[in-house]
Design a protein around this motif. Sequence first.
Motif, PDB file in Angstrom:
ATOM      1  N   LYS A  14       0.895  -1.272  -0.083  1.00 60.99           N
ATOM      2  CA  LYS A  14       0.182   0.050  -0.097  1.00 60.99           C
ATOM      3  C   LYS A  14       0.944   1.161   0.161  1.00 60.99           C
ATOM      4  O   LYS A  14       0.553   2.341  -0.483  1.00 60.99           O
ATOM      5  CB  LYS A  14      -1.087  -0.184   1.164  1.00 60.99           C
ATOM      6  N   GLY A  32       2.119   2.202  -3.230  1.00 60.51           N
ATOM      7  CA  GLY A  32       0.988   2.590  -4.177  1.00 60.51           C
ATOM      8  C   GLY A  32       0.176   1.498  -4.797  1.00 60.51           C
ATOM      9  O   GLY A  32      -0.398   1.539  -5.865  1.00 60.51           O
ATOM     10  N   TYR A  55      -6.056   3.621  -7.945  1.00 59.60           N
ATOM     11  CA  TYR A  55      -5.863   4.964  -8.094  1.00 59.60           C
ATOM     12  C   TYR A  55      -6.135   5.477  -9.553  1.00 59.60           C
ATOM     13  O   TYR A  55      -6.100   4.545 -10.374  1.00 59.60           O
ATOM     14  CB  TYR A  55      -4.453   5.260  -7.661  1.00 59.60           C
ATOM     15  N   GLU A  83      -5.107   9.159  -2.907  1.00 57.79           N
ATOM     16  CA  GLU A  83      -3.820   8.253  -2.647  1.00 57.79           C
ATOM     17  C   GLU A  83      -3.292   8.540  -1.289  1.00 57.79           C
ATOM     18  O   GLU A  83      -2.644   7.620  -0.789  1.00 57.79           O
ATOM     19  CB  GLU A  83      -2.865   8.922  -3.704  1.00 57.79           C
ATOM     20  N   ARG A 101      -2.378   5.419   1.285  1.00 52.25           N
ATOM     21  CA  ARG A 101      -0.903   4.993   1.737  1.00 52.25           C
ATOM     22  C   ARG A 101      -0.947   5.129   3.231  1.00 52.25           C
ATOM     23  O   ARG A 101      -0.204   4.161   3.958  1.00 52.25           O
ATOM     24  CB  ARG A 101      -0.040   5.998   1.312  1.00 52.25           C
TER      25      ARG A 101
END
Length: 132
Positions: free
Chosen positions: A13, A16, A21, A45, A49
């Motif tokens: 995660k 990314g 996304y 995003e 994360r």
Amino acid sequence: MLFVVFAGYGTVKLLGGQYDYGDWEISNHTADGTSVVWAFYGYSEFYGRFTGLYELLPALLLLSRRTATLGALGLFAVSLNITVMDFAYGYPMVKYFSLVYTLLCLFLIAQDRDRLLAAFWHGPARSPGRTP
């Protein structure tokens, strides 16, 4: 085992991965629960994360005996949320894995039950001979 699972998912995660996304369009008439969840978490995003960080940091705490209970408490909160989400949105077999991880976290917490009760519910220990 818990360290490997949560450190792995957290790292993916943070790099990314896992969430959707980007530019997408979703309809409640055509999307399944899994797609809705991945799109929701991927909408931001930063948040996607952040969820990785909240898996990785408690997993790292499991590596030391001094911080393992704190790590288990953090991962219990994370894994309980994942388990409820997996069952609520109809994820396939992975929902049973998340349930096992949640129960393993609970098992680790139960191992330090006496220390946790003493810290949070029984108050500080008093020295002999001292009056309140």
